[in-house]
Design an enzyme around this catalytic site. Structure first.
Site, PDB file in Angstrom:
ATOM      1  N   HIS A 157     -13.546  -0.939 -21.745  1.00  0.00           N
ATOM      2  CA  HIS A 157     -14.174  -1.897 -22.652  1.00  0.00           C
ATOM      3  C   HIS A 157     -14.762  -1.216 -23.884  1.00  0.00           C
ATOM      4  O   HIS A 157     -15.128  -1.885 -24.858  1.00  0.00           O
ATOM      5  CB  HIS A 157     -15.262  -2.682 -21.916  1.00  0.00           C
ATOM      6  N   ARG A 262     -17.729 -27.439 -24.167  1.00  0.00           N
ATOM      7  CA  ARG A 262     -17.553 -27.095 -22.756  1.00  0.00           C
ATOM      8  C   ARG A 262     -18.377 -25.865 -22.400  1.00  0.00           C
ATOM      9  O   ARG A 262     -19.044 -25.810 -21.356  1.00  0.00           O
ATOM     10  CB  ARG A 262     -16.082 -26.821 -22.447  1.00  0.00           C
ATOM     11  N   ASP A 313     -23.502  -9.483 -27.620  1.00  0.00           N
ATOM     12  CA  ASP A 313     -24.182 -10.300 -26.615  1.00  0.00           C
ATOM     13  C   ASP A 313     -25.572 -10.664 -27.117  1.00  0.00           C
ATOM     14  O   ASP A 313     -26.402  -9.776 -27.395  1.00  0.00           O
ATOM     15  CB  ASP A 313     -24.313  -9.543 -25.288  1.00  0.00           C
ATOM     16  N   SER A 387     -17.243 -16.301 -22.161  1.00  0.00           N
ATOM     17  CA  SER A 387     -16.207 -17.327 -22.263  1.00  0.00           C
ATOM     18  C   SER A 387     -14.870 -16.702 -22.633  1.00  0.00           C
ATOM     19  O   SER A 387     -14.770 -15.977 -23.633  1.00  0.00           O
ATOM     20  CB  SER A 387     -16.585 -18.369 -23.316  1.00  0.00           C
ATOM     21  N   ASP A 397       5.301 -12.780 -20.158  1.00  0.00           N
ATOM     22  CA  ASP A 397       6.699 -12.650 -19.734  1.00  0.00           C
ATOM     23  C   ASP A 397       7.249 -11.296 -20.181  1.00  0.00           C
ATOM     24  O   ASP A 397       7.417 -11.037 -21.363  1.00  0.00           O
ATOM     25  CB  ASP A 397       7.527 -13.785 -20.343  1.00  0.00           C
TER      26      ASP A 397
END
Length: 452
Positions: A157, A262, A313, A387, A397
């Site tokens: 990260h 949401r 954050d 999120s 693929d």
């Protein structure tokens, strides 16, 4: 479930790449600096499963070595340069590729909702090693007894956030299919002032860098860090999402925008549920960490293909009593206010705050894995909910069809949570969350009961 490793090798870029040290931005060096795992499951079908498994291994290895040419920083290594700061050495040392087999079948995983069922399919990162010896990318290909297989990746990260990780993965798949690169990665962190001095224009109080709330009566979080945790995945149907949004917007004050999203609604709902499950006192302070993508918030916006961490954050703060006793819209408004505060000026101010710190250690998560009391910890009484709702997670693929399931490899620490769209593409969502063992069942109960 037993998994046997057939081979493990280091893959290097298949052509000469740039070398040398690459300065990292402050956003690369704070928060999560461990590796983040994802996993994809593939099921054979007569139409696209004509090649033997050995050729699948060869295709993945060959395409990985080729995609590492344009994405050459991933083949490098991180180095500590003092005071909790890191630098990326682009030295083409390579990434780890593991070929494994399992006697399990795809149907043994059910709905793939149990993290523990596929933990052995994820490459293990040994954080006891010196940091400069740890690969930035590890890949594991595991073949199952039924002929299906999984491809799991764990990425540092420090080098990528979620959007950059998915950029790399999708380009790897394009090259495996024989297609050209879609979007060239942009590596120069100077657009986020990497390596430069602070401008001393901290215009804001950055609550996200303050000490997070502790449980009332505790002087530190040592006890909470050591409690056993477990992870759970909770599915929320489209109808349940809409019901929660309606509840949140019943008392909505339209002064700060339209109806709650949401993310704002589900984050608020999870926050309240956690306060109940943890049985907080009403006066207990609690923080919710919110992950903000700065790419389009910066002025000017970051270049397309920016490859690095562009996330910050921030936190919303309240008391458990307020969150639980007031309508859902109250918690949602706290989430929205924190998000709306993040402007280009705010992000630059946060970068300056970090540049002015003597040491970044206390803003990093790796020390939790090493069993110390240092570093970032969003455990009880707090949460961090990321999120992935707008990221292109599905449809990977490599040339033999799309995955039948894609998921997070794990959520590791108390208070860590991620919200993703369901793989079913039916409008439902999945909340993956890690809590203390003593709290998880109560959280699940409150989470579903309070939707009614």
């Amino acid at each position: 479930m037993s998994v046997s490793i057939q081979s493990s090798c280091s893959l290097k870029p298949n052509a000469k790449t740039k070398t040398g040290r690459l300065s990292l931005s402050e956003l690369d060096q704070i928060g999560t600096i461990t590796h983040i795992p994802t996993i994809y499951f593939y099921k054979p079908s007569l139409s696209n499963w004509l090649q033997p498994f050995t050729s699948i291994v060869d295709i993945l290895k060959d395409s990985l070595s080729r995609v590492l040419v344009p994405f050459y920083p991933l083949a490098g290594r991180l180095h500590w340069i003092g005071h909790g700061r890191l630098e990326l050495d682009c030295n083409a040392m390579g990434v780890t590729f593991i070929d494994a087999e399992s006697q399990s079948k795809l149907e043994d995983f059910g709905d793939f909702s149990q993290f523990s069922e596929y933990q052995h399919l994820i490459p293990h990162v040994d954080y006891t090693l010196p940091f400069h010896e740890i690969p930035l990318l590890l890949v594991q290909l595991t073949r199952f007894h039924c002929g299906g297989f999984s491809i799991s990746l764990t990425l540092s990260h420090v080098v990528v956030d979620g959007q950059s990780a998915l950029h790399f993965i999708s380009e790897w798949a394009r090259i495996a299919r024989g297609e050209p690169l879609g979007t060239q990665p942009f590596f120069d962190r100077k657009v986020l002032r990497a390596g430069g001095p602070p401008i001393s224009r901290m215009l804001f109080h950055h609550k996200e860098f303050d000490e997070l709330p502790l449980l009332i009566g505790q002087l530190n979080n040592s006890e909470e860090r050591r409690k056993k945790t477990t992870a759970s995945q909770l599915k929320i149907t489209k109808a349940q999402v809409e019901k929660l949004k309606s509840k949140a917007n019943e008392s909505k004050n339209m002064d700060n925008g339209g109806g709650y999203t949401r993310y704002e609604t589900l984050t608020a709902h999870a926050w309240r549920s956690a306060c109940k499950a943890r049985e907080h006192k009403p006066e207990q302070p609690t923080a919710m960490g919110i992950c903000i993508d700065s790419r389009k918030r910066m002025q000017p916006p970051l270049p397309d293909g920016y490859f690095g961490n562009a996330i910050l954050d921030v936190i919303a703060v309240s008391t458990s009593g307020e969150l639980v006793s007031k309508p859902l819209g109250f918690a949602s408004s706290k989430i929205r206010d924190a998000i709306q505060n993040v402007t280009s000026e705010y992000i630059n101010s946060a970068i300056d705050f970090c540049k002015n710190q003597q040491d970044l250690t206390k803003f990093q998560d790796i020390y939790v894995l090493r069993g110390t009391d240092e570093g970032l910890f969003y455990g009880n009484p707090n949460l961090l909910l990321v999120s992935w709702l707008t990221l292109p997670l599905y449809g990977l693929d490599f040339g033999w069809g799309k995955e039948i399931y894609m998921g997070l490899g794990s959520v590791d620490f108390d208070g860590d949570a991620v919200l993703v769209p369901s793989h079913d593409s039916d409008g439902s969502l999945v909340l993956a969350i890690c809590l203390q063992v003593d709290h998880i069942k109560a959280f699940e109960k409150y989470f579903y009961d309070d939707i009614i």
